[in-house]
Design a protein around this motif. Structure first.
Motif, PDB file in Angstrom:
ATOM      1  N   VAL A 201       6.233  31.531  27.215  1.00  0.00           N
ATOM      2  CA  VAL A 201       5.031  30.562  27.060  1.00  0.00           C
ATOM      3  C   VAL A 201       3.545  31.261  26.878  1.00  0.00           C
ATOM      4  O   VAL A 201       2.728  30.740  25.749  1.00  0.00           O
ATOM      5  CB  VAL A 201       4.852  29.949  28.262  1.00  0.00           C
ATOM      6  CG1 VAL A 201       3.500  29.163  28.429  1.00  0.00           C
ATOM      7  CG2 VAL A 201       6.086  29.087  28.480  1.00  0.00           C
ATOM      8  N   TYR A 202       3.101  32.315  27.428  1.00  0.00           N
ATOM      9  CA  TYR A 202       1.946  32.912  27.184  1.00  0.00           C
ATOM     10  C   TYR A 202       1.834  33.531  25.877  1.00  0.00           C
ATOM     11  O   TYR A 202       0.826  33.916  25.267  1.00  0.00           O
ATOM     12  CB  TYR A 202       1.732  33.896  28.175  1.00  0.00           C
ATOM     13  CG  TYR A 202       1.531  33.190  29.541  1.00  0.00           C
ATOM     14  CD1 TYR A 202       0.269  32.238  29.637  1.00  0.00           C
ATOM     15  CD2 TYR A 202       1.892  33.542  30.850  1.00  0.00           C
ATOM     16  CE1 TYR A 202       0.127  31.498  30.649  1.00  0.00           C
ATOM     17  CE2 TYR A 202       1.734  32.820  32.156  1.00  0.00           C
ATOM     18  CZ  TYR A 202       0.615  31.854  31.934  1.00  0.00           C
ATOM     19  OH  TYR A 202       0.526  31.182  33.088  1.00  0.00           O
ATOM     20  N   MET A 211      -5.722  28.379  24.781  1.00  0.00           N
ATOM     21  CA  MET A 211      -6.233  29.180  26.340  1.00  0.00           C
ATOM     22  C   MET A 211      -4.860  29.340  27.167  1.00  0.00           C
ATOM     23  O   MET A 211      -3.961  28.445  27.164  1.00  0.00           O
ATOM     24  CB  MET A 211      -6.954  28.172  27.014  1.00  0.00           C
ATOM     25  CG  MET A 211      -8.520  28.179  26.644  1.00  0.00           C
ATOM     26  SD  MET A 211      -9.447  27.266  27.773  1.00  0.00           S
ATOM     27  CE  MET A 211     -11.201  27.257  26.702  1.00  0.00           C
ATOM     28  N   LEU A 212      -4.668  30.487  27.702  1.00  0.00           N
ATOM     29  CA  LEU A 212      -3.678  30.706  28.668  1.00  0.00           C
ATOM     30  C   LEU A 212      -3.533  29.844  29.637  1.00  0.00           C
ATOM     31  O   LEU A 212      -2.365  29.703  30.227  1.00  0.00           O
ATOM     32  CB  LEU A 212      -3.337  32.257  29.029  1.00  0.00           C
ATOM     33  CG  LEU A 212      -3.407  33.148  27.867  1.00  0.00           C
ATOM     34  CD1 LEU A 212      -3.429  34.762  28.609  1.00  0.00           C
ATOM     35  CD2 LEU A 212      -2.473  33.023  27.110  1.00  0.00           C
ATOM     36  N   PRO A 216      -3.685  32.595  38.208  1.00  0.00           N
ATOM     37  CA  PRO A 216      -4.123  33.877  38.771  1.00  0.00           C
ATOM     38  C   PRO A 216      -5.218  34.410  38.379  1.00  0.00           C
ATOM     39  O   PRO A 216      -5.667  35.266  38.949  1.00  0.00           O
ATOM     40  CB  PRO A 216      -2.796  34.574  38.658  1.00  0.00           C
ATOM     41  CG  PRO A 216      -1.663  33.725  38.721  1.00  0.00           C
ATOM     42  CD  PRO A 216      -2.183  32.421  37.923  1.00  0.00           C
ATOM     43  N   THR A 217      -5.551  34.317  37.103  1.00  0.00           N
ATOM     44  CA  THR A 217      -6.785  34.721  36.554  1.00  0.00           C
ATOM     45  C   THR A 217      -7.849  34.284  37.049  1.00  0.00           C
ATOM     46  O   THR A 217      -9.014  34.728  37.068  1.00  0.00           O
ATOM     47  CB  THR A 217      -6.816  34.439  34.896  1.00  0.00           C
ATOM     48  OG1 THR A 217      -6.876  33.332  34.494  1.00  0.00           O
ATOM     49  CG2 THR A 217      -5.445  35.148  34.373  1.00  0.00           C
ATOM     50  N   ILE A 218      -7.968  33.058  37.460  1.00  0.00           N
ATOM     51  CA  ILE A 218      -9.027  32.271  38.361  1.00  0.00           C
ATOM     52  C   ILE A 218      -9.144  33.126  39.538  1.00  0.00           C
ATOM     53  O   ILE A 218     -10.336  33.275  39.965  1.00  0.00           O
ATOM     54  CB  ILE A 218      -8.859  30.717  38.707  1.00  0.00           C
ATOM     55  CG1 ILE A 218      -8.686  30.187  37.080  1.00  0.00           C
ATOM     56  CG2 ILE A 218     -10.244  30.200  39.393  1.00  0.00           C
ATOM     57  CD1 ILE A 218      -8.400  28.624  37.357  1.00  0.00           C
ATOM     58  N   GLY A 250      -7.519  33.908  24.653  1.00  0.00           N
ATOM     59  CA  GLY A 250      -7.015  35.323  24.629  1.00  0.00           C
ATOM     60  C   GLY A 250      -6.909  36.048  26.067  1.00  0.00           C
ATOM     61  O   GLY A 250      -6.731  35.116  27.174  1.00  0.00           O
ATOM     62  N   LEU A 251      -6.660  37.273  26.255  1.00  0.00           N
ATOM     63  CA  LEU A 251      -6.181  37.879  27.416  1.00  0.00           C
ATOM     64  C   LEU A 251      -7.668  38.072  28.093  1.00  0.00           C
ATOM     65  O   LEU A 251      -8.611  38.277  27.635  1.00  0.00           O
ATOM     66  CB  LEU A 251      -5.517  39.076  27.044  1.00  0.00           C
ATOM     67  CG  LEU A 251      -4.197  39.195  26.488  1.00  0.00           C
ATOM     68  CD1 LEU A 251      -3.769  40.562  25.896  1.00  0.00           C
ATOM     69  CD2 LEU A 251      -3.284  38.597  27.593  1.00  0.00           C
TER      70      LEU A 251
END
Length: 311
Positions: A201-202, A211-212, A216-218, A250-251
């Motif tokens: 998926v990512y 956008m990914l 967890p990135t929040i 992106g990452l």
């Protein structure tokens, strides 16, 4: 006279090779520079031998000339004096272990090392994503920095070997990018069977410039990887920083945890899937979808599941 000598020899043999007095296992630490006499006193005080003086005598006469080694030793219950000396001479020291679970952030690695009172020295938290989750052995008195160095070497070596075997055409362009994406996959699912699907998926989103949108990135900029302990706020979803993948394509700028081998492998060999979305399905796993329409249907099922249970 001969009978008396025979009886004495039998008693000596029994005390030297027979079952010892120790009721349950114990630990003995032989420090640098410790003599046999000092160690024998320790053993007697611990209840591992009957007499320090007799242990020293028997050791010199019956135990050979090998010196005792420095370190921490586990003395088994009922170990004979002969076996104890052999253990000390052989240097088979007690091995302790520190475990770094998959998905732990660097701050927790540091806290775990700090909590191990048997270790020495101080250490900063390692760079995020730089240590390989695993169990690492150590001995009392080992340096914390040396253990982190071993953890980092393990990650460096594993990532290099895995990268060399990567699947052609994957979304990430460097080992560093693979590590970042693997850290997201690690945080998004604890179900081994779907890691490669989550990675797909990512990877698909990266390739299409979507956008990914990984929750967890929040959380990472807020807690540095520790559990948030509450629901994510709308203001946090919209926050612009180097990690929030709801506010950029992106990452993120770096890893958000220390991913394990399986998550690294999943990113370097994602499932053959066109999926772009996934949502919890109520079983501990996720429902995957290729289109937004399919995803919205899965989301409605998830919300209905929660409503039925009063969540």
């Amino acid at each position: 006279m001969l009978l008396a000598l025979g009886a004495s020899a039998g008693l000596i043999a029994q005390e030297w090779r027979g079952r010892g007095p120790l009721v349950k296992p114990t630990r003995i630490e032989v420090r640098d520079g410790a003599t046999l006499a000092q160690t024998a006193t320790q053993l007697e005080q611990a209840g591992a031998i009957y007499s320090a003086d007799r242990f020293r005598l028997y050791a010199r006469v019956l135990g050979g000339s090998a010196p005792i080694k420095v370190g921490e030793f586990r003395i088994p219950a009922r170990a004979s004096a002969a076996d104890i000396l052999k253990l000390l001479q052989g240097g088979r020291t007690l091995q302790r272990f520190i475990t770094v679970p998959e998905g732990w952030p660097a701050v927790l690695v540091k806290e775990r090392l700090d909590a191990m009172k048997e270790l020495t020295g101080t250490v900063d938290a390692p760079p995020e994503g730089s240590v390989l989750p695993d169990s690492y052995s150590f001995e009392r008195g080992d340096d914390r920095a040396a253990i982190i160095a071993r953890m980092r070497d393990a990650m460096t070596n594993y990532l290099a070997n895995a990268w060399a075997q990567r699947k052609p055409g994957i979304a990430v362009k460097t080992p560093e990018e693979a590590l970042i994406l693997a850290s997201i996959v690690e945080k998004e699912t604890g179900k081994p069977s779907e890691r490669r699907l989550v990675a797909a998926v990512y990877s698909n989103r990266l390739k299409q410039g979507i956008m990914l949108q990984a929750d967890p990135t929040i959380i990472y900029p807020i807690t540095r990887g520790k559990p948030l302990g509450r629901r994510i706020l709308l203001s946090e979803v919209r926050a612009r920083n180097a990690y929030n993948t709801y506010a950029m394509t992106g990452l993120p700028a770096g890893p958000i945890c220390n991913p394990g081998r399986a998550s690294i492998d999943a990113v370097l060999d994602p499932a053959d899937s066109r999926a772009l979305y996934f949502v919890a399905d109520g079983t501990g796993g996720h429902a995957f979808a290729d289109t937004l329409e399919q995803h919205n249907a899965n989301v409605r099922k998830w919300r209905a599941f929660r409503a039925e249970r009063g969540i």
